[in-house]
Design a protein around this motif. Structure first.
Motif, PDB file in Angstrom:
ATOM      1  N   GLU A 190     -26.887  63.952 -28.783  1.00 47.31           N
ATOM      2  CA  GLU A 190     -27.825  63.074 -28.093  1.00 47.31           C
ATOM      3  C   GLU A 190     -29.235  63.647 -28.156  1.00 47.31           C
ATOM      4  O   GLU A 190     -29.418  64.862 -28.183  1.00 47.31           O
ATOM      5  CB  GLU A 190     -27.426  62.913 -26.626  1.00 47.31           C
ATOM      6  CG  GLU A 190     -26.162  62.131 -26.440  1.00 47.31           C
ATOM      7  CD  GLU A 190     -25.912  61.791 -24.979  1.00 47.31           C
ATOM      8  OE1 GLU A 190     -26.868  61.480 -24.252  1.00 47.31           O
ATOM      9  OE2 GLU A 190     -24.736  61.831 -24.590  1.00 47.31           O
ATOM     10  N   PRO A 191     -30.241  62.765 -28.132  1.00 47.50           N
ATOM     11  CA  PRO A 191     -31.610  63.266 -28.060  1.00 47.50           C
ATOM     12  C   PRO A 191     -31.883  63.868 -26.689  1.00 47.50           C
ATOM     13  O   PRO A 191     -31.187  63.568 -25.721  1.00 47.50           O
ATOM     14  CB  PRO A 191     -32.466  62.020 -28.288  1.00 47.50           C
ATOM     15  CG  PRO A 191     -31.604  60.902 -27.838  1.00 47.50           C
ATOM     16  CD  PRO A 191     -30.187  61.315 -28.141  1.00 47.50           C
ATOM     17  N   ASN A 192     -32.878  64.718 -26.638  1.00 43.40           N
ATOM     18  CA  ASN A 192     -33.311  65.263 -25.357  1.00 43.40           C
ATOM     19  C   ASN A 192     -33.976  64.151 -24.558  1.00 43.40           C
ATOM     20  O   ASN A 192     -34.754  63.371 -25.098  1.00 43.40           O
ATOM     21  CB  ASN A 192     -34.298  66.410 -25.575  1.00 43.40           C
ATOM     22  CG  ASN A 192     -33.667  67.535 -26.374  1.00 43.40           C
ATOM     23  OD1 ASN A 192     -32.501  67.858 -26.188  1.00 43.40           O
ATOM     24  ND2 ASN A 192     -34.438  68.114 -27.267  1.00 43.40           N
ATOM     25  N   LYS A 193     -33.647  64.083 -23.287  1.00 45.20           N
ATOM     26  CA  LYS A 193     -34.210  63.037 -22.432  1.00 45.20           C
ATOM     27  C   LYS A 193     -35.171  63.662 -21.424  1.00 45.20           C
ATOM     28  O   LYS A 193     -35.245  64.876 -21.277  1.00 45.20           O
ATOM     29  CB  LYS A 193     -33.085  62.283 -21.725  1.00 45.20           C
ATOM     30  CG  LYS A 193     -32.241  61.464 -22.693  1.00 45.20           C
ATOM     31  CD  LYS A 193     -31.154  60.713 -21.989  1.00 45.20           C
ATOM     32  CE  LYS A 193     -29.873  61.478 -22.151  1.00 45.20           C
ATOM     33  NZ  LYS A 193     -28.725  60.896 -21.521  1.00 45.20           N
ATOM     34  N   ASP A 194     -35.877  62.811 -20.724  1.00 40.21           N
ATOM     35  CA  ASP A 194     -36.818  63.294 -19.716  1.00 40.21           C
ATOM     36  C   ASP A 194     -36.099  63.520 -18.384  1.00 40.21           C
ATOM     37  O   ASP A 194     -34.868  63.474 -18.305  1.00 40.21           O
ATOM     38  CB  ASP A 194     -38.005  62.346 -19.588  1.00 40.21           C
ATOM     39  CG  ASP A 194     -37.604  60.927 -19.208  1.00 40.21           C
ATOM     40  OD1 ASP A 194     -36.474  60.721 -18.728  1.00 40.21           O
ATOM     41  OD2 ASP A 194     -38.429  60.014 -19.378  1.00 40.21           O
ATOM     42  N   SER A 195     -36.844  63.697 -17.316  1.00 37.62           N
ATOM     43  CA  SER A 195     -36.270  64.108 -16.030  1.00 37.62           C
ATOM     44  C   SER A 195     -35.316  63.084 -15.413  1.00 37.62           C
ATOM     45  O   SER A 195     -34.407  63.455 -14.678  1.00 37.62           O
ATOM     46  CB  SER A 195     -37.384  64.440 -15.036  1.00 37.62           C
ATOM     47  OG  SER A 195     -38.196  63.300 -14.822  1.00 37.62           O
ATOM     48  N   ASP A 196     -35.488  61.787 -15.704  1.00 37.54           N
ATOM     49  CA  ASP A 196     -34.568  60.800 -15.121  1.00 37.54           C
ATOM     50  C   ASP A 196     -33.306  60.586 -15.960  1.00 37.54           C
ATOM     51  O   ASP A 196     -32.435  59.808 -15.597  1.00 37.54           O
ATOM     52  CB  ASP A 196     -35.274  59.472 -14.833  1.00 37.54           C
ATOM     53  CG  ASP A 196     -35.705  58.723 -16.084  1.00 37.54           C
ATOM     54  OD1 ASP A 196     -35.365  59.136 -17.219  1.00 37.54           O
ATOM     55  OD2 ASP A 196     -36.391  57.699 -15.934  1.00 37.54           O
TER      56      ASP A 196
END
Length: 190
Positions: A80-86
């Protein structure tokens, strides 16, 4: 950078701030937020055939994003790609410049987000279906987000573009826009 950077999908070196848009819609899988404006130059076509107060274009973006994730992550087993804080991946619908189809922008800390066009009408000599062009752009850009999870800040743009174009043809098999880059008189990769 090579000539391809001026067409469709540039390598983003300067990191833009995330756009601030009026509304968002969560994809059916819950994995994506699709951000869009309700009016103005960035707004997608407001047509809402099912009368649920979400433009059909926005819903199609969400379905295409969920489909690309299903194939890339669950079928092909990419990470999976890296996601932000949410922990929800963001796609922004904008009125992009006339030659830009989409971009994946990487953030300090490893996250990324995607910007796509608010329409794909008359964008290709090799695929006249604007819906297919939307789908292949989402697949292309989401694959860039996955590539960044493997090798953040990599300078291998040629390989990234070629493999994302390969995925376009896996994802949208009847749309051959990548042929625009075979002709040496165009912005060719070859």
């Amino acid at each position: 950078a090579f000539l391809f950077a001026s067409h469709r999908c540039p390598d983003i070196i300067v990191r833009d701030n995330r756009p601030e848009l009026d509304a968002y819609y969560q994809s059916p899988s819950g994995y994506f937020y699709i951000h869009y404006d309700l009016s103005g130059i960035d707004a997608p076509d407001p047509f809402d055939g099912n009368n649920n107060n979400i433009p059909d274009y926005v819903e199609e973006v969400a379905i295409a994003a969920d489909s690309s994730k299903q194939i890339l992550i669950h079928t092909m087993n990419f990470i999976e790609p890296n996601k932000d804080s949410d922990q929800i991946y963001d796609i922004y619908i904008k009125n992009l410049s006339s030659n830009l189809w989409g971009s994946t922008q990487y953030e300090i800390g490893g996250g990324s987000f995607i910007k796509i066009r608010n329409n794909y009408n008359n964008m290709s000599d090799y695929c006249s279906d604007s819906s297919q062009l939307l789908w292949l752009t989402i697949g292309h850009e989401f694959f860039h987000a996955i590539q960044n999870a493997y090798r953040p800040n990599s300078s291998d743009s040629y390989i990234r573009e070629m493999s994302s174009m390969w995925f376009e043809n896996v994802f949208v098999q009847d749309c051959f826009d990548f042929l625009a880059f075979v002709d040496m008189s165009s912005n060719s990769l070859f």
